[in-house]
Design an enzyme around this catalytic site. Structure first.
Site, mmCIF file in Angstrom:
data_model
loop_
_atom_site.group_PDB
_atom_site.id
_atom_site.type_symbol
_atom_site.label_atom_id
_atom_site.label_comp_id
_atom_site.label_asym_id
_atom_site.label_seq_id
_atom_site.Cartn_x
_atom_site.Cartn_y
_atom_site.Cartn_z
ATOM 1 C CG ASP A 284 -8.191 -2.508 4.898
ATOM 2 O OD1 ASP A 284 -8.586 -1.713 4.024
ATOM 3 O OD2 ASP A 284 -8.453 -3.723 4.870
ATOM 4 C CB CYS A 285 -9.905 2.293 3.851
ATOM 5 S SG CYS A 285 -8.827 2.267 2.400
#
Length: 871
Positions: A284-285
């Site tokens: 995830d970012c």
């Protein structure tokens, strides 16, 4: 006791920081794996893409990677990878989104949110929706080069276990069977069934147990072992082993003390060794950065990067890998081989997409942009929205309404005027709000005469132009920023020569009028001089050129002198000139917001709503939430509507007993008073661009609502466990809830009635390796055609705590009045609803004994019961 799929899965002993820093990459990984080794799953991941084709793509990727320097390799491992011209490797952004439509500026079709599609209980519909989404993705790629690697659409981390999670709109259901069934169809439709190429690459996320959002960057999930295997991982396993997803996203949170992007247990032992995953893992970012910045699991970026890539995080959404992996290699925290393997996995996907082949060989390269938000897809969006609607209450058959007898209809509520799509939504141009859909159904024109600026369909973002209200209750846009926009329409330009704006501006600005899309034809531009303040109003007009007929209108606000996103102006209203005479219609609509979505009571708005309700034969009240109440990074503290909306419903119902409540929402809300007092309630989760037409179709009987709730609706938060309690057995979901909910899982009414009869069970004993067939006969006993979702549940007796009942099968059927249909379900001995995880033996087992079989219309409305013995 019978074992099912034996393997060693003791929880991993986390690699300590000291051990990680002291050991070589190989020794640390070997030490970790020796503690919790898995046998490879006997059923390796299968795919329409053949093994030979996959091996060829992987070989081509490995050859390309071998020609890159290690510095070039590390730069390729971020989501925004630069070009390497010498190797004919193009720049590539791996971050694309397609949660319920491609997330780009329109035209693009926006379908209902996953939570709405979950209420359809229709795998066939989900497959058709995501086939259309992937068609548009390919067509948009052909036109503009948009990436085909998506960080969506399968959000299968079971966040709907608790309606307070800010992203429940992205989930299909709280039930693992319904989640995996619909997620599989989404994955198959998006990736296609070609033997050589992937249509797109989709992602199953957020792996695993990312079910709180406000604290996701540092939260630790610690589910019990049974909940982990029986509930939280079922959707991921199905997406990998049956849906063949080529990408899995690791989550922000930690699991049992180890950040998910750094968990070799999750990413290697379970994902690759047990489930046979062949694709790439994306973090995830900025989740790799969280390993050291918020989890403090290690101290530096190179340590975090090395730990994550060795654990199995191949692609870093963010720049931690690009900045730090070279340093990690030099410090001998990770080997070049591990880093090159990660890029090989990623580029294998791009080879399978056909990027490096002749486009004439790729079957979707000829898809035309003309299909994007075309009539066929708009019709499908409307059908999907219709199938997602859930009739919660219908006292004395108040619904459907008869259009022919209506003279005045009050359309009330803060969720009536705009077309809310929810998060990760593309900028669809054909937006139909509830107000607009009702007006169309009754032959009434909405956007005519002077148009209040606050009555928009959509704006540039959910924190963009804000609606404020004058003392008289009229709505206007305030805090309009540089480069904001607002969407209205359709508006008829026939015979119009100018457009007039009523504005107040702090600085010199421009309002540009564009037609049908954000980059459509500009037909008017107003030079709006500063008026001195945003409270000093001025009216000016601009000439219209080259416009006739009906168009969607985008007002674009800009200033060449102001900073980007700085505040420019307020806009009160606009109108096309010369003004037209009002057109006669069969019914008059009285529109009144009545309140804001999130704000306190506004007496002027409330008074106008009550006045409209009193003057009308029926009042339609639209209540719900928006992304300021529930969104990514924003969990809810309670599940109630804002009090001003409750006050609105009470006041309108007191003024008009024929009041219908429409819940237009992205998450379940507590409607205890409304359920007790309102005669009819319709649920419409944010149902895409055609939501207004679908709601009108249901209200006026042009369709019969057949959706069922995909999750439990609770009376209040006191029915829920602690938000951070991951033990599903502690009262979570319909399976373990203690007490009576507001609306049960699977609840949904119809304008017709269905009778259940003739339960049949093949055999009285179910032995290992065998299956039972359970069937029943369903008859439409009413006077109109309708859909019924036939639901099959089991209750397993035994010494272990098991669900009160658990979904074992379902089928949505359509029946004309008087018709009957036999519906059958197959129950194999190893069905997930019959098994449980036994931690002492580290395996799934079935416990011999009685199984209660139940078929009904919801989890609380069981019509037929039977039994069999599990051997």
């Amino acid at each position: 006791m019978n074992s099912e799929t034996t393997f060693s899965s003791a929880l991993p002993t986390p690699v300590s920081r000291r051990e990680f820093l002291a050991g070589t990459a190989a020794s640390v990984v070997a030490a970790a794996l020796s503690r919790h080794a898995f046998a490879a799953d006997s059923a390796a991941q299968s795919s329409p893409v053949t093994t030979v084709v996959f091996d060829q793509a992987r070989q081509r990727a490995a050859e390309l990677v071998s020609r890159l320097s290690i510095e070039e390799v590390t730069k390729q491992l971020g989501h925004n990878a630069p070009a390497v011209p010498a190797q004919k490797l193009a720049r590539y952004n791996y971050w694309s989104e397609a949660l319920h439509g491609v997330n780009v500026n329109g035209p693009i079709t926006s379908f209902p949110q996953p939570i709405a599609l979950g209420c359809s209980w229709s795998p066939e519909l989900v497959h058709r929706v995501y086939t259309a989404v992937s068609d548009e993705a390919r067509a948009y790629h052909n036109q503009k080069g948009y990436g085909l690697t998506f960080f969506s659409p399968m959000t299968v981390n079971m966040g709907l276990r608790d309606p307070r999670w800010g992203r429940v709109g992205e989930n299909f259901s709280e039930d693992p069977l319904l989640v995996q069934t619909l997620a599989l169809e989404a994955a198959r439709a998006m990736q296609g069934d070609h033997p050589k190429y992937l249509k797109t690459i989709v992602c199953a996320k957020h792996y695993a147990c990312n079910d709180t959002d406000t604290d996701r960057d540092y939260a630790d999930a610690a589910p019990d072992r049974r909940s982990f295997w029986e509930y939280y991982t079922r959707g991921f396993e199905a997406c990998v082993t049956e849906g063949n997803v080529f990408s899995v996203m690791s989550a922000y949170n930690s699991l049992w003390g180890v950040p998910c992007p750094a968990s070799s247990f999750l990413l290697t032992d379970v994902l690759r060794h047990r489930w046979g995953f062949k694709g790439y893992v994306v973090s995830d970012c900025d989740a790799v950065a969280d390993i050291y910045e918020t989890h403090h699991y290690v101290q530096t970026a190179p340590e975090a990067a090395a730990l994550a890539i060795k654990a199995g995080s191949d692609l870093n959404c963010g720049d931690t890998y690009a900045r730090s992996l070279t340093d990690a290699i030099q410090a001998k925290l990770v080997s070049e081989e591990v880093v090159r393997t990660a890029l090989t996995r990623i580029l294998t996907g791009r080879f399978l997409l056909g990027e490096f082949d002749s486009q004439s060989d790729v079957p979707w390269s000829s898809l035309s942009p003309d299909i994007i938000e075309g009539q066929h897809h708009r019709d499908l969006a409307r059908e999907a929205a219709r199938q997602s609607l859930v009739l919660l209450k219908n006292e004395n058959n108040l619904l459907p309404l008869q259009k022919s007898g209506l003279k005045k209809v009050a359309v009330i509520g803060p969720l009536a005027g705009a077309c809310h799509l929810g998060g990760y939504s593309g900028r669809a141009t054909q937006l139909i709000s509830p107000y607009l859909g009702i007006a169309s159904a009754l032959g009434t024109t909405v956007y005519a005469g002077r148009i209040p600026a606050g009555e928009y369909l959509s704006t540039s973002n959910f924190r963009g132009p804000v609606v404020a209200f004058s003392d008289d209750g009229s709505a206007y846009l305030t805090s309009i920023r540089n480069r904001d926009w607002a969407q209205y329409g359709p508006i008829d330009f026939t015979g119009k020569t100018s457009i007039e704006f009523d504005f107040a501006s702090e600085t010199d600005a421009e309002i540009t009028v564009r037609l049908d899309s954000l980059d459509g034809d500009a037909v008017a531009t107003l030079k709006a001089p500063a008026t001195g303040s945003t409270e000093t109003w001025k009216t000016l007009s601009a000439t219209i050129s080259g416009a006739t007929g009906s168009h969607i209108v985008f007002l674009m606000f800009s200033s060449s002198t102001a900073k980007v996103r700085s505040s420019l102006m307020n806009l009160r209203s606009f109108q096309l000139l010369p003004a037209s005479e009002p057109q006669p219609s069969t019914a008059q609509l009285l529109y009144a917001p009545g309140s804001t979505i999130t704000g306190p009571r506004n007496q002027a708005l409330l008074d106008k709503a009550v006045e409209a309700a009193k003057a009308s034969e029926v009042a339609l009240v639209f209540v719900g939430d928006n992304r300021l109440l529930s969104d990514e990074g924003e969990d809810r503290f309670d599940i109630d509507l804002p009090e001003a909306q409750h006050e609105l419903v009470r006041a309108v119902l007191a003024a008009n007993p024929h009041t219908i409540v429409i819940v237009n929402t992205t998450c379940p809300v507590a409607l205890v008073w409304e359920q007790k007092n309102a005669p009819a309630i319709l649920c419409s989760y944010f149902a895409g661009e055609q939501q207004g037409n679908a709601i009108a179709d249901a209200l006026f009987g042009d369709c019969n609502p057949g959706g069922k709730l995909c999750s439990t609706w609770y009376r209040d938060v006191r029915q829920l466990p602690n938000f951070h309690d991951y033990d599903i057995k502690h009262g979570r979901t319909y399976m373990y809830l203690r007490g009576e909910p507001l609306y049960a899982f699977g609840h949904g009414l119809s304008y017709t009635t269905f009778a259940y009869a003739n339960l049949s069970v093949s055999g009285g004993e179910l032995a290992a390796g065998k299956s039972a067939t359970i069937s029943a006969e369903i008859t439409n006993t009413g006077h109109v055609a309708g859909d019924e979702v036939v639901q099959f549940y089991v209750t397993v007796a035994g010494k272990q705590q098991r669900p009160h009942r658990q979904l074992a099968g379902f089928r949505r059927i359509s029946l004309p009045p008087g018709e009957k249909q036999s519906v059958s379900f197959t129950l194999p001995h190893d069905h997930l609803a019959l098994r449980y995880w036994e931690d002492s033996t580290q395996q799934f087992v079935t416990e011999p004994g009685q199984v209660d079989l139940q078929i009904g219309s919801s989890s609380a409305d069981i019509r037929l019961k039977g039994q069999l013995t599990l051997a």
